[in-house]
Design a protein around this motif. Structure first.
Motif, PDB file in Angstrom:
ATOM      1  N   GLY A   1       0.796  -1.219   0.000  1.00 52.88           N
ATOM      2  CA  GLY A   1       0.000   0.000   0.000  1.00 52.88           C
ATOM      3  C   GLY A   1       0.825   1.264   0.000  1.00 52.88           C
ATOM      4  O   GLY A   1       0.319   2.337   0.343  1.00 52.88           O
ATOM      5  N   VAL A   2       2.089   1.202  -0.424  1.00 52.36           N
ATOM      6  CA  VAL A   2       2.941   2.382  -0.463  1.00 52.36           C
ATOM      7  C   VAL A   2       2.600   3.215  -1.700  1.00 52.36           C
ATOM      8  O   VAL A   2       2.439   2.683  -2.784  1.00 52.36           O
ATOM      9  CB  VAL A   2       4.429   1.985  -0.486  1.00 52.36           C
ATOM     10  CG1 VAL A   2       4.741   1.039  -1.629  1.00 52.36           C
ATOM     11  CG2 VAL A   2       5.327   3.207  -0.593  1.00 52.36           C
ATOM     12  N   PRO A   3       2.465   4.520  -1.569  1.00 52.34           N
ATOM     13  CA  PRO A   3       2.263   5.367  -2.744  1.00 52.34           C
ATOM     14  C   PRO A   3       3.580   5.628  -3.472  1.00 52.34           C
ATOM     15  O   PRO A   3       4.609   5.913  -2.849  1.00 52.34           O
ATOM     16  CB  PRO A   3       1.691   6.670  -2.168  1.00 52.34           C
ATOM     17  CG  PRO A   3       2.256   6.731  -0.793  1.00 52.34           C
ATOM     18  CD  PRO A   3       2.381   5.307  -0.312  1.00 52.34           C
TER      19      PRO A   3
ATOM     20  N   ASP B   1      -5.552   0.470 -11.490  1.00 53.09           N
ATOM     21  CA  ASP B   1      -4.791   0.696 -10.256  1.00 53.09           C
ATOM     22  C   ASP B   1      -5.733   0.640  -9.062  1.00 53.09           C
ATOM     23  O   ASP B   1      -5.932   1.636  -8.354  1.00 53.09           O
ATOM     24  CB  ASP B   1      -4.094   2.062 -10.345  1.00 53.09           C
ATOM     25  CG  ASP B   1      -3.108   2.320  -9.215  1.00 53.09           C
ATOM     26  OD1 ASP B   1      -2.808   1.381  -8.452  1.00 53.09           O
ATOM     27  OD2 ASP B   1      -2.642   3.474  -9.099  1.00 53.09           O
ATOM     28  N   PRO B   2      -6.356  -0.527  -8.807  1.00 55.03           N
ATOM     29  CA  PRO B   2      -7.371  -0.595  -7.746  1.00 55.03           C
ATOM     30  C   PRO B   2      -6.824  -0.270  -6.365  1.00 55.03           C
ATOM     31  O   PRO B   2      -7.581   0.163  -5.491  1.00 55.03           O
ATOM     32  CB  PRO B   2      -7.866  -2.041  -7.833  1.00 55.03           C
ATOM     33  CG  PRO B   2      -6.775  -2.793  -8.521  1.00 55.03           C
ATOM     34  CD  PRO B   2      -6.165  -1.830  -9.479  1.00 55.03           C
ATOM     35  N   ASN B   3      -5.516  -0.465  -6.161  1.00 54.83           N
ATOM     36  CA  ASN B   3      -4.924  -0.136  -4.858  1.00 54.83           C
ATOM     37  C   ASN B   3      -4.434   1.309  -4.782  1.00 54.83           C
ATOM     38  O   ASN B   3      -3.955   1.743  -3.737  1.00 54.83           O
ATOM     39  CB  ASN B   3      -3.768  -1.092  -4.561  1.00 54.83           C
ATOM     40  CG  ASN B   3      -4.232  -2.520  -4.435  1.00 54.83           C
ATOM     41  OD1 ASN B   3      -5.260  -2.804  -3.814  1.00 54.83           O
ATOM     42  ND2 ASN B   3      -3.494  -3.453  -5.029  1.00 54.83           N
ATOM     43  N   GLY B   4      -4.542   2.028  -5.873  1.00 52.11           N
ATOM     44  CA  GLY B   4      -4.214   3.453  -5.868  1.00 52.11           C
ATOM     45  C   GLY B   4      -2.771   3.763  -5.548  1.00 52.11           C
ATOM     46  O   GLY B   4      -2.482   4.774  -4.910  1.00 52.11           O
ATOM     47  N   VAL B   5      -1.820   2.917  -6.021  1.00 48.18           N
ATOM     48  CA  VAL B   5      -0.429   3.103  -5.614  1.00 48.18           C
ATOM     49  C   VAL B   5       0.359   4.027  -6.538  1.00 48.18           C
ATOM     50  O   VAL B   5       1.391   4.559  -6.122  1.00 48.18           O
ATOM     51  CB  VAL B   5       0.306   1.736  -5.524  1.00 48.18           C
ATOM     52  CG1 VAL B   5      -0.374   0.837  -4.497  1.00 48.18           C
ATOM     53  CG2 VAL B   5       0.397   1.046  -6.873  1.00 48.18           C
TER      54      VAL B   5
ATOM     55  N   GLY C   1      -1.695   6.208   0.622  1.00 44.38           N
ATOM     56  CA  GLY C   1      -0.944   7.286   1.244  1.00 44.38           C
ATOM     57  C   GLY C   1      -1.751   8.439   1.763  1.00 44.38           C
ATOM     58  O   GLY C   1      -1.204   9.363   2.350  1.00 44.38           O
ATOM     59  N   VAL C   2      -3.079   8.425   1.567  1.00 44.06           N
ATOM     60  CA  VAL C   2      -3.908   9.473   2.124  1.00 44.06           C
ATOM     61  C   VAL C   2      -5.055   8.821   2.879  1.00 44.06           C
ATOM     62  O   VAL C   2      -5.510   7.727   2.540  1.00 44.06           O
ATOM     63  CB  VAL C   2      -4.457  10.435   1.036  1.00 44.06           C
ATOM     64  CG1 VAL C   2      -3.324  11.184   0.368  1.00 44.06           C
ATOM     65  CG2 VAL C   2      -5.266   9.701  -0.002  1.00 44.06           C
ATOM     66  N   SER C   3      -5.522   9.489   3.909  1.00 40.45           N
ATOM     67  CA  SER C   3      -6.560   8.908   4.760  1.00 40.45           C
ATOM     68  C   SER C   3      -7.906   8.882   4.071  1.00 40.45           C
ATOM     69  O   SER C   3      -8.763   8.053   4.390  1.00 40.45           O
ATOM     70  CB  SER C   3      -6.661   9.701   6.072  1.00 40.45           C
ATOM     71  OG  SER C   3      -6.902  11.069   5.807  1.00 40.45           O
TER      72      SER C   3
ATOM     73  N   SER D   1      -0.019  11.204 -17.398  1.00 40.85           N
ATOM     74  CA  SER D   1      -0.913  10.174 -16.887  1.00 40.85           C
ATOM     75  C   SER D   1      -0.341   9.520 -15.640  1.00 40.85           C
ATOM     76  O   SER D   1       0.865   9.539 -15.399  1.00 40.85           O
ATOM     77  CB  SER D   1      -1.132   9.144 -18.004  1.00 40.85           C
ATOM     78  OG  SER D   1      -1.209   7.840 -17.553  1.00 40.85           O
ATOM     79  N   ASN D   2      -1.234   8.918 -14.867  1.00 38.13           N
ATOM     80  CA  ASN D   2      -0.821   8.041 -13.760  1.00 38.13           C
ATOM     81  C   ASN D   2      -1.360   6.628 -13.976  1.00 38.13           C
ATOM     82  O   ASN D   2      -1.656   5.915 -13.025  1.00 38.13           O
ATOM     83  CB  ASN D   2      -1.274   8.608 -12.411  1.00 38.13           C
ATOM     84  CG  ASN D   2      -2.772   8.861 -12.341  1.00 38.13           C
ATOM     85  OD1 ASN D   2      -3.536   8.469 -13.239  1.00 38.13           O
ATOM     86  ND2 ASN D   2      -3.217   9.514 -11.267  1.00 38.13           N
ATOM     87  N   LEU D   3      -1.468   6.238 -15.243  1.00 37.87           N
ATOM     88  CA  LEU D   3      -1.993   4.924 -15.595  1.00 37.87           C
ATOM     89  C   LEU D   3      -0.904   3.926 -15.935  1.00 37.87           C
ATOM     90  O   LEU D   3      -1.195   2.751 -16.183  1.00 37.87           O
ATOM     91  CB  LEU D   3      -2.949   5.055 -16.790  1.00 37.87           C
ATOM     92  CG  LEU D   3      -4.148   5.999 -16.583  1.00 37.87           C
ATOM     93  CD1 LEU D   3      -4.968   6.089 -17.855  1.00 37.87           C
ATOM     94  CD2 LEU D   3      -5.005   5.534 -15.413  1.00 37.87           C
TER      95      LEU D   3
END
Length: 537
Positions: free
Chosen positions: A86-88, A513-517, A532-534, A230-232
């Motif tokens: 779960g690290v960004p 990116d289902p885990n949003g990393v 990385g964000v609450s 992009s972040n894809l």
């Protein structure tokens, strides 16, 4: 800053710059992939991969660590560790995107994946004119290799040469040759997806195609655009078009000495682009950049810059109020004929202006034949000389780039510039226009220069940047590129049908990116569960 753009960068939790057992475990895993020497937590690396123009005690976009892989396998392995833990992650190539945040991550405490060690030039095809490069290849690296091979091919470059060829191109960077729209020169990408899967685009998706880097598309939807700004995914290889060395290269200028001459100069230049006489990306600017290369502001001006003081500086440098530059490339007889056409057209449209050109052999593009940086960079010869300009207010200078886009019309360019000038001068900054022209649109770059030693001025610069994002968007000139601090605000301007564009891209982000990393918040695109964000902003 106190606005919502800045607040969104202040994450909470173990990845918000905190030291802890979880971070130690992740970095140990990453060291097992790339080697201990290529995982960094020291202050020097943290300082390098933050916004180089921040006030020292601002920490909203600090990384927790920097990891530097050496090949695609290591990039894939890093992404898989991020998904397990779960690290960004925040990815950059050289990390030199200064004026837009440098190497700083959008989410505070992210681990920066810096790709400088992926630095191979994998192929240069001297028959069809393309190179295949990794993201650690800088413009200087590519130019050195082309020169080593005899200089028969040129590359299009931005003003500064230290940045990544891939990094600049996927961020929609601009050069000044006929291939100056760098994003359009990329054919055949290799991309690591957020789950570690590897994909290739266009004709390169076929394992047997011999046209991977010479044809712009493949079969089916063209997915290459998904990986620009992009972040894809993480682009790890790409083919880039090169320019054949011309028989004659001719940089040219047209100076207009009247303050109100901009609209006419824009419209006259547009006609030359439409007919194909000018094929590169021309630029119109003023005299402040020239002055800044020769000394600090205090050497030229005391207090606000009046029209009289501006004209005095123009006369000293032999500059126009507005100065258009362009360049021609090709056989000598054609170039010289085109120069005559351009001079006649511009002097008829704008009597009283001044035309000049410096045609040279394509073999003789150097500092002796072309002593001025703008003349060389239009031939793909960058330098670091423009960094001198950011010392305008003091030796520890910084800058922000406000990159607004509009219709290629003299009236529209004037209107956009009036907004920039009004806001910049009201905030105590000088108006630095630099306008680049595509065939039917313009990018109006408003450069906000400040003194990093003056904390109040730095704060004022970022506040001005945020106001300009909103006002330019409201007036019909949204930005095409942005600082990490302003990405959410810029994305807000693309609002048609209740932000349908953003909602679509975020659906794609959630699927890939289902885990949003991977680089959550880049370009204002957030996954459902950003690492990385609450909570999602």
């Amino acid at each position: 800053m106190t606005n919502d753009v800045e607040d969104r960068g202040r994450a909470t939790g173990p990845w918000a710059g905190a030291d802890g057992a979880m971070l130690d475990v992740v970095l140990s895993d990453l060291a097992g992939i790339v080697g201990e020497a290529n995982v960094h937590r020291d202050d020097a690396l943290a300082t390098e991969f933050r916004d180089p123009y921040d006030v020292p005690d601002w920490d909203a976009h600090w990384p927790s660590a920097v990891v530097q892989p050496a090949d695609v396998d290591e990039v894939q392995a890093i992404v898989r560790v991020a998904n397990r833990s779960g690290v960004p992650l925040w990815v950059n190539s050289q990390g030199k995107n200064n004026g837009y945040g440098g190497g700083a991550p959008r989410v505070r405490g992210s681990i920066v994946v810096n790709l400088r060690r992926l630095d191979r030039i994998l192929e240069i095809d001297e028959e069809l004119g393309y190179a295949v490069v990794e993201p650690g290849v800088s413009f200087y690296d590519l130019l050195d290799e082309l020169d080593r091979r005899g200089g028969e091919w040129w590359a299009s470059t931005p003003d500064l040469g230290w940045g990544s060829v891939i990094g600049n191109s996927v961020d929609h960077g601009v050069g000044y040759t006929e291939f100056g729209d760098h994003a359009t020169t990329l054919h055949g990408m290799e991309v690591v997806l957020p789950d570690g899967e590897l994909v290739r685009t266009g004709m390169w998706a076929s394992s047997r195609s011999r046209a991977a880097h010479v044809h712009p598309r493949g079969f089916g939807p063209d997915i290459a655009g998904l990986f620009r700004q992009s972040n894809l995914g993480i682009v790890t290889k790409v083919g880039v078009r090169l320019i054949p060395k011309p028989e004659t290269y001719a940089p040219l200028r047209y100076k207009v000495f009247e303050k109100d001459g901009l609209g006419g100069l824009v419209d006259a230049t547009r006609a030359l682009q439409y007919e194909g006489t000018i094929r590169n990306i021309p630029v119109i600017g003023g005299v402040l950049g020239t002055a800044a290369m020769r000394g600090p502001r205090a050497h030229w001006f005391d207090g606000p810059i009046t029209d009289e003081a501006y004209m005095r500086t123009m006369r000293e440098f032999g500059s126009g109020w507005w100065n258009m530059r362009a360049a021609l490339f090709g056989p000598d007889e054609i170039v010289r004929s085109q120069l005559g056409r351009i001079e006649r057209h511009l002097t008829n449209a704008l009597p009283g202006g001044e035309f000049s050109a410096t045609p040279v052999s394509g073999d003789d593009v150097n500092e002796h034949t072309l002593p001025l940086h703008p003349d060389r960079v239009q031939a793909g010869r960058p330098s670091q000389s423009l960094l001198k300009a950011i010392e305008w207010w003091g030796p520890d200078g910084g800058h922000l780039e406000v990159a607004a886009v509009g219709r290629y019309s003299g009236a529209e360019v004037v209107r956009c510039g009036a907004i920039l000038r009004e806001e910049m001068e009201a905030a105590g900054f000088d108006f630095w226009p630099s306008i680049t022209f595509y065939p039917r649109s313009f990018i109006y770059l408003g450069v906000i220069i400040f003194d990093r030693a003056n904390t109040a001025q730095v704060q004022a610069a970022y506040d001005l940047y945020d106001r300009l994002i909103r006002r330019l968007g409201d007036e019909g000139f949204p930005l095409y590129r942005g600082h990490v601090r302003g990405m959410d605000s810029i994305a807000e301007q693309y609002d048609w049908n209740d932000h349908a564009y953003r909602r679509l891209v975020e659906r794609v982000k959630g699927a890939l990116d289902p885990n949003g990393v991977l680089a959550s918040g880049k370009q204002g695109i957030w996954p459902p569960r950003p690492a990385g964000v609450s909570a999602r902003p």
